[in-house]
Scaffold this active site. Structure first.
Site, PDB file in Angstrom:
ATOM      1  N   GLU A   1       0.774  -1.219  -0.082  1.00  0.00           N
ATOM      2  CA  GLU A   1      -0.101   0.162   0.123  1.00  0.00           C
ATOM      3  C   GLU A   1       0.902   1.260   0.026  1.00  0.00           C
ATOM      4  O   GLU A   1       2.159   1.240   0.275  1.00  0.00           O
ATOM      5  CB  GLU A   1      -1.021   0.010   1.139  1.00  0.00           C
ATOM      6  CG  GLU A   1      -0.330  -0.436   2.578  1.00  0.00           C
ATOM      7  CD  GLU A   1       1.027   0.227   3.168  1.00  0.00           C
ATOM      8  OE1 GLU A   1       0.738   1.402   2.896  1.00  0.00           O
ATOM      9  OE2 GLU A   1       1.911  -0.477   3.295  1.00  0.00           O
TER      10      GLU A   1
ATOM     11  N   GLU B   1       4.329  -0.403   0.508  1.00  0.00           N
ATOM     12  CA  GLU B   1       4.408  -0.522  -1.054  1.00  0.00           C
ATOM     13  C   GLU B   1       4.172  -2.113  -1.559  1.00  0.00           C
ATOM     14  O   GLU B   1       3.948  -2.230  -2.428  1.00  0.00           O
ATOM     15  CB  GLU B   1       5.634   0.032  -1.584  1.00  0.00           C
ATOM     16  CG  GLU B   1       5.915   1.525  -1.324  1.00  0.00           C
ATOM     17  CD  GLU B   1       7.245   1.962  -2.025  1.00  0.00           C
ATOM     18  OE1 GLU B   1       7.872   1.094  -2.828  1.00  0.00           O
ATOM     19  OE2 GLU B   1       7.445   3.162  -1.813  1.00  0.00           O
TER      20      GLU B   1
END
Lengths: 354, 354
Positions: free
Chosen positions: B177, B320
């Site tokens: 994310e 991420e």
């Protein structure tokens, strides 16, 4: 290789340059990520960059050397597996069926198998590097495992393997080993160089029971009593209680350091070789990347004597280079992050507190 | 997706079959290695095999979904980076310059970036999955972050992403994310579902100082006081103190479990989503592989609530999907070991005690 040549070689190992580490850190801090957020990968990338002398390290070709040798100490009942397994596994490596073959394919590394002292005649066998010094060590609990000059010869083989890797354009090396009985040799090295009690230096290896564990500690105790290895002379320790494949790895570590090639260390046995190499040439440590803490219970004590932390803790205890293969792909990942990530200014991203 | 459809979907998640686990273990014990010597990789391989319903699991196609969303709580000064960094990093992902791009290339995984709630107009931007529900959540320390039906909608996007992955022949998924402020949301979920004091649930995220840390704990404390999320109703917790990208990951975890697709969880934020998913459908846990323990100090407490151990501990704290990418390659390695290694009888190797 003579002992004088070995001493001379060890004397040429130089630490990585402090300014190269700083330059790599400066680039790391410009990359599009919070400072330090790649954790341990950042210190790996930094050191790898310094080893290569660039802020954009590149790993194109990777090779795993798996070194094999037998051990006279197996006659003391120190292993859960019979001695014939050493040559059988060497043949398994050559056919591609072992764990190290699978992991080498997975991480895109070439694997080269080297016979330094297996008690088997591999004449005519293709795909194997034939560098046998003798068909197994002598029983280290009764006499020196190797003559001093045999150990030097095995180290020389390793130095030569590192040279060949450099000539072949290898950017990152990893090592592993196969040798029934070799956790006992590694434990004896640890006990001798670390000043540990034999009980603290042994573990279950491939899976001995409590009786086997007692026999291992006993074999190590007798090895120290009979051979009196001198901890201030790493070669004395190596030839008296080591093994051919362990000596070969010592040579790879030294040879790689001389040629400024990074090397990934595997588990307990290759760590014992790393300790010998670092005692011969302290700066060799800068070229070593410890892949994992193995399930072998004395490995943590051994790693304490090497001034680095392992990357993985997966309770592995197989050897062959399996932990090193996984460590190698993490080292490569770290190098790629440093070389390939965009900087804040390239990407137009606001940095911290901006 | 409606809430009724979501409940029905969660009700269809089934645990992996015990006999599939046993069959995989039986094969593991025939492979040319001491029993158990591949350590944690063996349990990963066993479960992956059971997820795929085979003793020879295969990972051909891998995809990482990186989900992005903004957070109203940033107005409380809870992050070291300004809010604009969320869209800037999304564009960095699309240009291939971020850490996750490098690691996705390294592990051979495709990366798909999804906008679920970024406070930026990406109209006309190629290569992005446009699934924006709103331009950022509301400030969770003052009011519910999302309406209940908005959260359901975001979960539905994730379910759909998992369905698409299955249709595209993906064998292994990973999630990650991007969202400035989202460690605060994840901490609030942890505090609510784990019954923790806000101080225990927060950490430094991308690098806040002591004052920032106090502001985070404070924001979480007010979030719980104002919203009174009901820990027995995971959707209540999710919509009141979660985020769009977190809800999307909940949907991926549930959708993957329904389609029997293994998914690798990233760090602190995706683990909070995993906890919500597991509270909705406990058997979803069988499909989750935890990649790493991050440097975010509350992550260990969060992982304690999920009944699995992480594979890596590298002090990473970037999100991420960077930890998940590395975890993914370890899961793939485990699968390959189980599928590709020779057995003792195939290789003609003597087994233990033989």
């Amino acid at each position: 290789m003579t002992e004088t040549e070995l001493s001379r070689l060890a004397g040429t190992v130089r630490p990585v340059a402090a300014d190269a580490l700083e330059a790599a850190q400066a680039r790391l801090d410009k990359l599009t990520k919070p400072p330090g957020s790649l954790g341990r990968l950042e210190s790996v990338a930094r050191r790898l960059a310094a080893v290569q002398g660039t802020t954009r390290p590149a790993i194109r070709k990777k090779r795993i050397y798996t070194l094999a040798g037998d051990h006279g100490v197996t006659e003391e009942g120190v292993s859960a597996f019979p001695r014939e397994v050493t040559p059988q596994m060497v043949l398994n490596f050559l056919r591609g069926g072992a764990a190290i073959n699978v992991l080498a394919r997975h991480v895109g590394a070439e694997i080269v198998v080297v016979d330094l002292g297996v008690d088997h005649d591999f004449q005519g066998v293709d795909g194997l590097v034939h560098a046998k010094i003798r068909r197994g060590t002598r029983n280290l609990s009764r006499e020196p495992a190797m003559a001093r000059d045999e150990a030097v010869q095995a180290v020389g083989v390793g130095v030569d393997l590192a040279r060949r890797a450099a000539e072949d354009g290898i950017d990152l090396l990893a090592v592993g080993e196969m040798g029934i009985g070799n956790t006992t040799a590694a434990s004896a090295i640890l006990a001798a160089l670390g000043g540990l009690d034999p009980e603290q230096a042994v573990g279950r290896g491939t899976g001995v029971d409590d009786d086997g564990l007692r026999r291992k500690a006993d074999a190590v105790r007798r090895a120290l009593a009979v051979n009196r290895p001198d901890p201030s002379d790493p070669l004395d320790v190596l030839h008296k209680v080591g093994g051919f494949e362990i000596a070969g790895m010592v040579g790879i570590f030294l040879g790689a350091a001389v040629r400024r090639l990074p090397v990934v260390v595997d588990g307990f046995i290759s760590s014992s070789a790393a300790l010998v190499a670092v005692r011969m040439a302290p700066a060799a440590e800068d070229y070593l990347f410890l892949s994992h803490l193995s399930h072998e219970r004395a490995h943590a004590r051994l790693l304490d004597l090497l001034d680095r932390d392992p990357l993985l803790v997966l309770e592995m205890r197989l050897g062959e280079g399996t932990g090193a293969a996984l460590g190698l792909t993490l080292v490569e990942a770290a190098a790629r992050l440093l070389s390939e990530m965009a900087t804040f200014s390239e990407a137009g991203v606001a940095s911290k507190g901006a």
